[in-house]
Design an enzyme around this catalytic site. Structure first.
Site, PDB file in Angstrom:
ATOM      1  N   ARG A   1      65.658  29.791  68.127  1.00  0.00           N
ATOM      2  CA  ARG A   1      66.293  28.474  68.322  1.00  0.00           C
ATOM      3  C   ARG A   1      65.563  27.354  67.593  1.00  0.00           C
ATOM      4  NH1 ARG A   1      68.389  28.181  74.505  1.00  0.00           N
ATOM      5  NH2 ARG A   1      69.856  26.689  73.616  1.00  0.00           N
TER       6      ARG A   1
ATOM      7  N   CYS B   1      62.054  30.602  73.299  1.00  0.00           N
ATOM      8  CA  CYS B   1      63.112  30.762  74.308  1.00  0.00           C
ATOM      9  C   CYS B   1      63.442  32.242  74.400  1.00  0.00           C
ATOM     10  CB  CYS B   1      64.356  29.979  73.906  1.00  0.00           C
ATOM     11  SG  CYS B   1      65.768  30.328  74.965  1.00  0.00           S
TER      12      CYS B   1
ATOM     13  N   LYS C   1      77.116  21.294  83.052  1.00  0.00           N
ATOM     14  CA  LYS C   1      75.685  21.097  82.743  1.00  0.00           C
ATOM     15  C   LYS C   1      75.507  20.695  81.282  1.00  0.00           C
ATOM     16  CE  LYS C   1      73.060  24.761  81.677  1.00  0.00           C
ATOM     17  NZ  LYS C   1      72.366  24.706  80.385  1.00  0.00           N
ATOM     18  N   ASN C   2      76.135  21.444  80.382  1.00  0.00           N
ATOM     19  CA  ASN C   2      75.881  21.225  78.958  1.00  0.00           C
ATOM     20  C   ASN C   2      76.544  19.967  78.416  1.00  0.00           C
ATOM     21  OD1 ASN C   2      74.231  23.398  78.994  1.00  0.00           O
ATOM     22  ND2 ASN C   2      75.705  24.811  78.063  1.00  0.00           N
TER      23      ASN C   2
ATOM     24  N   ARG D   1      69.040  26.334  87.424  1.00  0.00           N
ATOM     25  CA  ARG D   1      69.189  25.448  86.266  1.00  0.00           C
ATOM     26  C   ARG D   1      70.651  25.204  85.904  1.00  0.00           C
ATOM     27  NH1 ARG D   1      65.466  26.771  81.364  1.00  0.00           N
ATOM     28  NH2 ARG D   1      66.521  24.807  80.837  1.00  0.00           N
TER      29      ARG D   1
ATOM     30  N   ASP E   1      77.846  32.132  76.203  1.00  0.00           N
ATOM     31  CA  ASP E   1      77.356  31.910  77.563  1.00  0.00           C
ATOM     32  C   ASP E   1      78.145  32.680  78.614  1.00  0.00           C
ATOM     33  OD1 ASP E   1      76.536  28.382  76.974  1.00  0.00           O
ATOM     34  OD2 ASP E   1      75.558  30.232  76.371  1.00  0.00           O
TER      35      ASP E   1
HETATM   36  C1  EPZ Z   1      74.012  24.919  73.358  1.00  0.00           C
HETATM   37  O1  EPZ Z   1      72.688  25.243  72.920  1.00  0.00           O
HETATM   38  C2  EPZ Z   1      74.042  25.253  74.846  1.00  0.00           C
HETATM   39  N1  EPZ Z   1      73.020  24.486  75.538  1.00  0.00           N
HETATM   40  C3  EPZ Z   1      73.766  26.748  75.042  1.00  0.00           C
HETATM   41  O2  EPZ Z   1      73.919  27.052  76.423  1.00  0.00           O
HETATM   42  C4  EPZ Z   1      74.809  27.545  74.282  1.00  0.00           C
HETATM   43  O3  EPZ Z   1      74.499  28.908  74.369  1.00  0.00           O
HETATM   44  C5  EPZ Z   1      74.797  27.128  72.796  1.00  0.00           C
HETATM   45  O4  EPZ Z   1      75.006  25.710  72.667  1.00  0.00           O
HETATM   46  C6  EPZ Z   1      75.884  27.828  72.000  1.00  0.00           C
HETATM   47  O5  EPZ Z   1      77.135  27.588  72.526  1.00  0.00           O
HETATM   48  C7  EPZ Z   1      73.265  23.181  75.803  1.00  0.00           C
HETATM   49  O6  EPZ Z   1      74.273  22.600  75.486  1.00  0.00           O
HETATM   50  C8  EPZ Z   1      72.183  22.445  76.530  1.00  0.00           C
HETATM   51  P1  EPZ Z   1      73.213  25.749  68.990  1.00  0.00           P
HETATM   52  P2  EPZ Z   1      72.165  24.759  71.480  1.00  0.00           P
HETATM   53  O7  EPZ Z   1      72.424  24.663  68.380  1.00  0.00           O
HETATM   54  O8  EPZ Z   1      72.680  23.404  71.205  1.00  0.00           O
HETATM   55  C9  EPZ Z   1      70.878  28.272  65.683  1.00  0.00           C
HETATM   56  C10 EPZ Z   1      73.343  27.929  78.538  1.00  0.00           C
HETATM   57  O9  EPZ Z   1      73.302  29.098  78.932  1.00  0.00           O
HETATM   58  N2  EPZ Z   1      70.335  26.972  65.251  1.00  0.00           N
HETATM   59  O10 EPZ Z   1      74.685  25.739  68.816  1.00  0.00           O
HETATM   60  O11 EPZ Z   1      70.710  24.986  71.435  1.00  0.00           O
HETATM   61  C11 EPZ Z   1      70.267  28.705  67.022  1.00  0.00           C
HETATM   62  O12 EPZ Z   1      69.033  29.314  66.844  1.00  0.00           O
HETATM   63  C12 EPZ Z   1      72.786  27.552  77.148  1.00  0.00           C
HETATM   64  O13 EPZ Z   1      73.833  26.985  79.187  1.00  0.00           O
HETATM   65  C13 EPZ Z   1      69.566  26.920  64.095  1.00  0.00           C
HETATM   66  O14 EPZ Z   1      69.345  27.921  63.425  1.00  0.00           O
HETATM   67  O15 EPZ Z   1      72.900  25.841  70.565  1.00  0.00           O
HETATM   68  C14 EPZ Z   1      71.310  29.623  67.582  1.00  0.00           C
HETATM   69  O16 EPZ Z   1      71.123  30.902  67.083  1.00  0.00           O
HETATM   70  C15 EPZ Z   1      72.054  28.683  76.510  1.00  0.00           C
HETATM   71  N3  EPZ Z   1      69.042  25.718  63.738  1.00  0.00           N
HETATM   72  C16 EPZ Z   1      72.600  29.013  67.056  1.00  0.00           C
HETATM   73  O17 EPZ Z   1      72.252  28.153  65.967  1.00  0.00           O
HETATM   74  C17 EPZ Z   1      69.259  24.572  64.461  1.00  0.00           C
HETATM   75  O18 EPZ Z   1      68.755  23.491  64.088  1.00  0.00           O
HETATM   76  C18 EPZ Z   1      73.361  28.208  68.112  1.00  0.00           C
HETATM   77  O19 EPZ Z   1      72.579  27.139  68.514  1.00  0.00           O
HETATM   78  C19 EPZ Z   1      70.047  24.643  65.633  1.00  0.00           C
HETATM   79  C20 EPZ Z   1      70.575  25.858  66.014  1.00  0.00           C
END
Ligand code: EPZ
Length: 421
Positions: free
Chosen positions: A123, A118, A22-23, A400, A308
């Site tokens: 996020r 969320c 998915k991701n 999802r 995850d």
């Molecule tokens: C991806 O989300 C995945 N989703 C998530 O999977 C997964 O948990 C996550 O990466 C971490 O591995 C998809 O790929 C669609 P991040 P993403 O940006 O890209 C902070 C699932 O269950 N952050 O690496 O949103 C954020 O708040 C989902 O399939 C900032 O502070 O994750 C978080 O605490 C859930 N500022 C951390 O970084 C930003 O601009 C990780 O977020 C971006 C992120």
């Protein structure tokens, strides 16, 4: 609203085929906006999030059609003139924000709704914005929408990410493929989905290197062309089903599973007394002893233990021999499955980002509620070993990220069904 009913206690035997990730799909599909020629993805999972991304691309003027029973998505954005990603679609799925970089690179401007709240954390998108501004974009927030402009086009830049964000790395990578000059992203995410995106973009003519190292170098090109790309296996679906025979007993083969996708997870399984063996077609998983051993978990960016799989691992550790400590370092609110597991008799003490799980002999079935995608499947896993019946409500979360979840579990002997409630 549907619920899933699980009657626990039966050992599992057989095989489960792991779907495409998915991701990976959710970042590969927006890449179609970077080229005028068709991009076709194969090994696509059949999930509601993929349908949502398809609708988003269509709303931007791209053609996107699902073929071969949903296994293939054929896209072309030669006529995609609309740079606005509407709140009505974006609010359904945060990953919609992955069109920002490609739209900016394609049109020189983009208007993308902010995703909003969320369940698992705030996020924010500050790292996405920071990176795209370094490439020369001007971005301002107006009425809940990010208005991004790059009147003179994007220019290559040196970018160091404060945190190795998956989404920010993906947005910047895609935008940089069409920027003038060289971009270097330091402290970039290294997840397998990032590597899959780099592989696909190279197949489209992009010049990218270093995606597995944490420092990614992108040499901008004038245009990208079409390609066909097979989506990698879903490591989170894999990890989830690997736990099923461990929790319920028995032995299951995961077709298409590969250890390198879940290496940190396998290390913890080994520590807990669980064997993972590679087979010609995938992986086999089985418990070594009657009861698994308690282990401590700390979620980290790849190649660390994936956040995850934290909820699923907690479901397992509820009946471990001893006390386990789980530290969630990626998201600030990702223990909402704990009170639901406690309704099943688990002993869990949550203090901020740390959960202490004291193993009990056996869980008991109960009515529980899913709060997010991974929490919902952890409750099903717990139900597989619990005494009696577990009823999981709000299972729309599951659709999802897990295709045919009831069919896959019942295919290896689980007593599970989906009911209208
Ligand atoms: C991806 O989300 C995945 N989703 C998530 O999977 C997964 O948990 C996550 O990466 C971490 O591995 C998809 O790929 C669609 P991040 P993403 O940006 O890209 C902070 C699932 O269950 N952050 O690496 O949103 C954020 O708040 C989902 O399939 C900032 O502070 O994750 C978080 O605490 C859930 N500022 C951390 O970084 C930003 O601009 C990780 O977020 C971006 C992120």
């Amino acid at each position: 609203m549907d619920s899933i009913v699980v009657n626990g206690g039966g050992a599992l035997h057989g095989e489960i085929a792991i779907a495409g990730a998915k991701n990976a799909c959710l970042t590969l599909m927006p890449a179609t906006l970077l080229a005028d020629e068709p991009l076709t993805l194969t090994n696509v999972p059949r999930l509601s999030d993929i349908v949502t991304m398809t609708q988003l691309l269509q709303s931007l003027g791209a053609e996107a059609s699902s073929l071969q029973d949903g296994r293939v998505v054929a896209m072309s954005s030669h006529a995609a003139e609309n740079p606005v990603a509407d709140y009505e679609i974006v609010r359904k799925m945060r990953a919609s924000n992955l069109v920002l970089g490609p739209l900016l690179a394609r049109h020189g401007h983009a208007v993308v709704s902010m995703p909003g709240g969320c369940a698992i954390g705030a996020r924010p998108m500050d790292l996405h914005i920071h990176g795209l501004e370094a490439l020369g974009a001007k971005i301002e927030l107006k009425d809940g929408y990010l208005h991004a402009k790059a009147v003179n086009g994007l220019k290559g830049a040196q970018i160091e990410l404060r945190f190795a964000s998956v989404g920010a790395t993906e947005n910047i990578m895609m935008a940089a493929t069409l920027a003038k000059g060289t971009t270097v992203i330091k402290n970039a995410a290294r997840e397998p989905e990032i590597i899959d995106l780099a592989t696909c973009l190279r197949a489209m003519g992009a010049q990218i290197e270093g995606e597995a190292s944490g420092t990614i170098t992108i040499q901008g090109v004038d245009r990208l062309h079409g390609a066909t790309h097979p989506v990698i296996a879903d490591r989170i679906e894999l990890g989830t089903y690997m736990l099923a025979p461990v929790i319920a007993g028995g032995e299951v083969e995961l077709l298409g599973g590969r250890v390198e996708l879940v290496a940190a997870f396998c290390e913890k399984l080994d520590e807990a007394g669980i064997s993972v063996t590679e087979t010609v077609n995938g992986l086999k998983v089985a418990r070594r002893n009657d009861r698994i051993k308690a282990v401590n978990i700390k979620t980290e960016v790849f190649p660390g233990f994936p956040t995850d799989l934290q909820a699923q691992m907690m479901a397992l550790l509820c009946t471990a021999d001893g006390t386990s400590v789980l530290e969630e370092t990626i998201f600030e609110n990702r223990f909402m499955h704990a009170p639901e597991l406690m309704r099943m008799g688990a002993q869990i003490d949550v203090q901020g980002g740390t959960a202490t799980v004291t193993g009990v002999e056996r869980l008991k079935g109960a009515r529980v509620m899913a709060t997010d995608l991974r929490a919902s499947v952890s409750l099903i896993l717990a139900g597989l070993a619990a005494e009696g019946e577990t009823v999981v409500s709000r299972v729309y979360h599951l659709d999802r990220g897990y295709e045919h979840v009831v069919r896959k579990f019942s295919g290896v002997g689980a007593q599970i069904e989906r009911v209208k409630s």
